[in-house]
Enzyme design. Structure first.
Site, PDB file in Angstrom:
ATOM      1  N   ARG A 230       1.015  -1.272  -0.050  1.00  0.00           N
ATOM      2  CA  ARG A 230      -0.001  -0.036  -0.042  1.00  0.00           C
ATOM      3  C   ARG A 230       0.887   1.239  -0.161  1.00  0.00           C
ATOM      4  O   ARG A 230       2.058   1.227   0.830  1.00  0.00           O
ATOM      5  CB  ARG A 230      -1.094   0.175   1.238  1.00  0.00           C
ATOM      6  CG  ARG A 230      -2.097  -0.847   1.200  1.00  0.00           C
ATOM      7  CD  ARG A 230      -3.071  -0.345  -0.006  1.00  0.00           C
ATOM      8  NE  ARG A 230      -4.398  -0.960  -0.080  1.00  0.00           N
ATOM      9  CZ  ARG A 230      -4.571  -1.883  -0.832  1.00  0.00           C
ATOM     10  NH1 ARG A 230      -3.696  -2.520  -1.723  1.00  0.00           N
ATOM     11  NH2 ARG A 230      -5.847  -2.580  -0.984  1.00  0.00           N
ATOM     12  N   GLU A 259      -2.261   8.572  -4.502  1.00  0.00           N
ATOM     13  CA  GLU A 259      -2.693   7.907  -5.612  1.00  0.00           C
ATOM     14  C   GLU A 259      -4.044   8.159  -6.567  1.00  0.00           C
ATOM     15  O   GLU A 259      -5.054   8.245  -5.516  1.00  0.00           O
ATOM     16  CB  GLU A 259      -2.914   6.255  -5.083  1.00  0.00           C
ATOM     17  CG  GLU A 259      -2.959   5.210  -6.352  1.00  0.00           C
ATOM     18  CD  GLU A 259      -2.829   4.019  -5.657  1.00  0.00           C
ATOM     19  OE1 GLU A 259      -3.974   2.918  -5.989  1.00  0.00           O
ATOM     20  OE2 GLU A 259      -1.804   3.558  -5.040  1.00  0.00           O
ATOM     21  N   HIS A 278      -1.158   0.435 -10.039  1.00  0.00           N
ATOM     22  CA  HIS A 278      -1.815  -0.185  -9.023  1.00  0.00           C
ATOM     23  C   HIS A 278      -2.516  -1.513  -9.688  1.00  0.00           C
ATOM     24  O   HIS A 278      -3.708  -1.612  -9.643  1.00  0.00           O
ATOM     25  CB  HIS A 278      -2.921   0.421  -8.434  1.00  0.00           C
ATOM     26  CG  HIS A 278      -3.158  -0.036  -7.040  1.00  0.00           C
ATOM     27  ND1 HIS A 278      -3.590   0.547  -5.706  1.00  0.00           N
ATOM     28  CD2 HIS A 278      -3.399  -1.494  -6.624  1.00  0.00           C
ATOM     29  CE1 HIS A 278      -3.936   0.078  -4.772  1.00  0.00           C
ATOM     30  NE2 HIS A 278      -3.777  -1.397  -5.287  1.00  0.00           N
TER      31      HIS A 278
END
Length: 322
Positions: A230, A259, A278
């Site tokens: 993460r 993000e 991602h």
């Protein structure tokens, strides 16, 4: 009839793999705060494919009827806001769908660094012929921070390449395929010994900001950093400084804080960095597999059986397996 609310983004396609759910349950689609506020108070199950944390927390009812929340992702950090975390509602995740894809992504990143592929691509674009020696993976030392299902699959794949893999978990334990697993309190002691540092841990209060300037300064100058966990586990500005100053040799990054990574961010232009959006665990067909996994757990729910992939909401870790 069981009432299932599907929280989906306004631009998302419906989750495939939910075949037959509308015959077995009342299904409501929520794509914004208004529809979520209207549907959530009477829902029995919430299936989350859109992780806009503030939206769900803002729409959370005072007295929810919910019995089960399922996250169509491996990470559940964005769902563990106080009202849900402190409730008796069962939370499950999508463990089992992303391990192999992420492990192959990590192997690809390791090979990219070992074979100097980033430089090859740069030289190709400039039509420059420069012979160089490259590295082997055999005997290289890997520190995998996060010894759960994803970390274990990374260890299995890298171990098959002859690499020596140590895991970092909340506490030490014996856990093949890791050569050993040490506690998180030994992280700074282990970092200088690693040629590659791979983050696969979930975001929890203990891992948030774990990789800061102290952690990067502890790494060997030749080491490469790979984050498939993460984004907020890493202090982005500290990572940027370490890369720019040569404290570490390179990074492969699939997750970020913030993000999406803003287009003007300096990480985009560093020659020793690979960036992806991602997507490390998203193999072709992953969305249908997520839907099918929910349907299998829904069948258990309807039969009154224990659900699979139950998450301890206080820690963010799975309490039972697949």
């Amino acid at each position: 009839m069981t009432h299932v609310v599907l929280l989906s983004g306004p631009d998302q396609s419906p989750l495939p793999g939910l075949d037959g759910l509308e015959r077995k349950a009342r299904l409501t689609l929520a794509t914004d705060e208004t529809s979520l506020r209207q549907s959530l108070p009477e829902a029995d199950i919430l299936l989350v494919t859109d992780f806009r944390t503030d939206l769900l927390e803002r729409a959370w009812p005072d007295q929810p009827k919910l019995k089960w929340v399922h996250a169509a992702s491996a990470g559940v950090d964005r769902l563990c806001f106080p009202a849900l975390r402190d409730s008796d509602i069962v939370l499950t995740n999508a463990r089992g769908n992303f391990e192999r894809g992420i492990a192959e992504y990590v192997l690809g990143a390791v090979l990219m660094f070992a074979k100097d592929t980033l430089t090859n691509l740069h030289l190709q674009r400039s039509r420059s012929w420069q012979h160089r020696d490259t590295e082997t993976l055999v005997g290289k030392r890997v520190l995998v921070v996060g010894a759960g299902a994803i970390g274990a699959e990374v260890a299995r794949v890298l171990g098959a390449m002859g690499m020596r893999v140590t895991g970092v978990a909340r506490s030490p334990r014996v856990q093949p395929p890791f050569a050993r697993v040490v506690g998180q309190d030994q992280l700074l002691e282990q970092l200088p010994q690693a040629d590659y540092v791979v983050v696969t841990a979930p975001l929890t209060p203990r891992t948030r900001g774990l990789f800061d300037r102290h952690a990067f300064r502890a790494m060997a100058p030749h080491a490469r950093f790979i984050n498939v966990g993460r984004g907020p586990i890493v202090v982005t500005e500290d990572l940027l400084h370490s890369l720019q100053s040569g404290e570490i040799a390179g990074a492969a990054l699939d997750v970020f804080d913030p993000e999406p990574l803003p287009p003007e961010h300096p990480l985009w232009t560093l020659p020793n960095v690979m960036i992806s959006a991602h997507m490390a665990g998203d193999l072709v067909g992953w969305e249908r597999r997520l839907g099918e996994q929910f349907m299998a757990n829904f069948a258990r729910f309807e039969r009154g059986e224990s659900l699979l992939n139950v998450v301890d909401k206080s820690s963010g870790f799975i309490t039972n397996g697949r």
